[in-house]
Design a protein around this motif. Structure first.
Motif, mmCIF file in Angstrom:
data_model
loop_
_atom_site.group_PDB
_atom_site.id
_atom_site.type_symbol
_atom_site.label_atom_id
_atom_site.label_comp_id
_atom_site.label_asym_id
_atom_site.label_seq_id
_atom_site.Cartn_x
_atom_site.Cartn_y
_atom_site.Cartn_z
ATOM 1 N N SER A 106 23.940 1.753 -6.372
ATOM 2 C CA SER A 106 24.688 0.926 -5.418
ATOM 3 C C SER A 106 23.802 -0.086 -4.704
ATOM 4 O O SER A 106 24.268 -1.132 -4.273
ATOM 5 C CB SER A 106 25.322 1.827 -4.364
ATOM 6 O OG SER A 106 24.293 2.511 -3.647
ATOM 7 N N GLY A 107 22.543 0.253 -4.522
ATOM 8 C CA GLY A 107 21.663 -0.598 -3.731
ATOM 9 C C GLY A 107 21.958 -0.533 -2.245
ATOM 10 O O GLY A 107 21.432 -1.332 -1.463
ATOM 11 N N GLU A 108 22.804 0.429 -1.836
ATOM 12 C CA GLU A 108 23.165 0.538 -0.416
ATOM 13 C C GLU A 108 22.937 1.946 0.130
ATOM 14 O O GLU A 108 23.377 2.247 1.242
ATOM 15 C CB GLU A 108 24.637 0.144 -0.199
ATOM 16 C CG GLU A 108 25.003 -1.273 -0.642
ATOM 17 C CD GLU A 108 24.282 -2.395 0.129
ATOM 18 O OE1 GLU A 108 23.686 -2.130 1.191
ATOM 19 O OE2 GLU A 108 24.311 -3.536 -0.371
ATOM 20 N N ALA A 243 23.221 19.799 -14.800
ATOM 21 C CA ALA A 243 23.668 20.780 -13.810
ATOM 22 C C ALA A 243 24.360 20.087 -12.636
ATOM 23 O O ALA A 243 25.378 20.560 -12.125
ATOM 24 C CB ALA A 243 22.481 21.609 -13.321
ATOM 25 N N LEU A 244 23.804 18.951 -12.205
ATOM 26 C CA LEU A 244 24.423 18.215 -11.096
ATOM 27 C C LEU A 244 25.837 17.770 -11.466
ATOM 28 O O LEU A 244 26.779 17.916 -10.673
ATOM 29 C CB LEU A 244 23.555 17.011 -10.703
ATOM 30 C CG LEU A 244 24.090 16.147 -9.562
ATOM 31 C CD1 LEU A 244 24.183 16.921 -8.253
ATOM 32 C CD2 LEU A 244 23.220 14.904 -9.350
ATOM 33 N N LYS A 245 25.992 17.229 -12.683
ATOM 34 C CA LYS A 245 27.330 16.783 -13.118
ATOM 35 C C LYS A 245 28.318 17.941 -13.087
ATOM 36 O O LYS A 245 29.429 17.798 -12.602
ATOM 37 C CB LYS A 245 27.302 16.217 -14.543
ATOM 38 C CG LYS A 245 26.739 14.855 -14.790
ATOM 39 C CD LYS A 245 27.403 13.695 -14.106
ATOM 40 C CE LYS A 245 26.819 13.496 -12.726
ATOM 41 N NZ LYS A 245 26.000 12.317 -12.538
ATOM 42 N N LEU A 246 27.903 19.092 -13.626
ATOM 43 C CA LEU A 246 28.827 20.228 -13.678
ATOM 44 C C LEU A 246 29.215 20.672 -12.268
ATOM 45 O O LEU A 246 30.383 20.929 -11.978
ATOM 46 C CB LEU A 246 28.209 21.379 -14.476
ATOM 47 C CG LEU A 246 29.193 22.493 -14.827
ATOM 48 C CD1 LEU A 246 30.234 22.002 -15.835
ATOM 49 C CD2 LEU A 246 28.484 23.720 -15.389
#
Ligand code: F6R
Length: 368
Positions: A106-108, A243-246
């Protein structure tokens, strides 16, 4: 619009071959990277770079962890990678000739921007920002920038923004190797990686064509409460990202470990109720990974392995295997991300969660 797709996330997963080629467009010659892609001052700055500090959050942090393996191996530069929320509140030591690198889709992101502003007071030779949003605060405030060109990403769980970050980071690795006198990467190897980058689009398409097989595998996870992801080398961060996605979209507890850490603790968790997912590309850590998988099997753990078609890992009792096409070792982390994204997606759909808008999460984290 989602078009023919049920969710934005699925659409964005399928856009990856196209956006990966967009990220490469006009940035490669036949033998290397066009260093000007990073801006007119890049070549001089890269030639002076002796160390790198990479700062990011979440998925972008995982991209940074992959880049550490690449930058040290191919460009021969020592690299530290850290989450922005930790970095900004400590007192980092900045050795002479250190380049500061931020990664942000995002750059934010508040913490990443704060880290960049803090870094400017610490004596770095410059700041490179790798970002997906032109005109974002991160882009405006960095000395050098490389846009990832993933296009707008609507699904909160990042997919194409991550794989295009990896492409950008491989370009950065090759650019740095080119500008430095003593980089370990030979001209010949450089050419091979460039040629491999140019074949990424069709290879990613082949992997996406495995979707229905991955959907079948996903059924084994729908009723589970815990999962373990294993990887070695540059695939350890890919396990972290899987793991983060799941976690994010299926709300199943998922942990990732470097496979060599298993017997130092997590093996105690393994039983038939805890599926173990592993990525097994064809690299020099394969034999070690195979013996880690045996350790899991011996404890009754059910294994799901994404493996290179040439490595001789085959399905057997308790081990399901999905073969991926062979790819240059340097680019394998990119390719092995795709089946893990699809797996999370299908598990989440089976569990009936809100895939594009997971509970408690926002797309852009502009507050600390
Ligand atoms: C997870 C995800 C987040 C972001 C993180 C940083 O799928 O997308 O972990 O990566 O919030 O955001 P950016 O990359 O915009 O700085």
């Amino acid at each position: 619009s989602k078009g023919e797709y049920r969710h934005f996330m699925l659409k964005e997963i399928y856009e990856q071959p196209a956006v990966i080629s967009a990220a490469l467009e006009g940035r490669l010659s036949d033998t290397g990277v066009l260093v000007e892609s990073f801006g007119p001052e890049a070549a001089a700055l890269f030639a002076r770079t002796r160390q790198i500090h990479i700062i990011a959050c979440g998925t972008s942090y995982h991209a940074g962890l992959v880049a550490r393996y690449w930058l040290e191996r191919y460009a021969g530069v020592p690299v530290q990678v850290e989450v922005a929320s930790e970095y900004r509140y400590r007192y980092p030591v900045v050795p002479e000739g250190t380049l500061f690198v931020t990664l942000s889709q995002s750059g934010e992101t508040a913490d990443t921007l704060a880290a960049l502003r803090y870094a400017k007071t610490l004596g770095y030779i410059g700041a490179l920002g790798i970002c997906n949003v032109p005109g974002s605060s991160l882009v405006r405030e960095s000395d050098l920038t490389l846009m990832t060109r993933a296009g707008p990403e609507i699904g909160v769980a990042s997919t194409k923004a991550f794989t295009t970050q990896l492409v950008a980071l491989m370009l950065f690795t090759l650019a740095l190797a080119k500008c430095r006198d003593k980089a370990p990467l030979s001209a010949d190897e450089q050419t091979k990686i460039v040629q491999a980058l140019k074949t990424l689009m069709p290879i990613c398409q082949q992997v996406l064509a495995l979707d229905s097989e991955i959907e079948t595998l996903s059924q084994a996870f729908a009723e589970k409460h815990h999962t373990l992801f294993l990887g070695r080398g540059a695939h350890y961060p890919i396990a972290l990202e899987g793991a983060l996605k799941l976690k994010e979209i299926s709300y199943i507890h998922a942990e990732a470990y470097p496979a060599g850490e298993l017997k130092h603790g997590p093996l105690a968790l393994v039983d038939s109720e805890m599926p173990v997912i592993s990525v097994a590309p064809n690299d020099d850590l394969l034999e070690k990974l195979k013996s880690n998988l045996q350790e899991v099997r011996a404890r009754g753990g059910e294994l799901f392995v994404f493996a290179d078609e040439n490595v001789g890992i085959h399905a057997q009792d308790g081990i399901q295997v999905l073969h991926l096409p062979h790819i240059h070792e340097a680019l394998a982390p990119l390719l092995y991300t795709l089946p893990l994204q699809l797996l999370s997606y299908h598990v989440a759909v089976l569990r009936g969660t809100d895939v594009d808008q997971p509970r408690n999460l926002a797309k852009s984290v502009t507050v600390e």
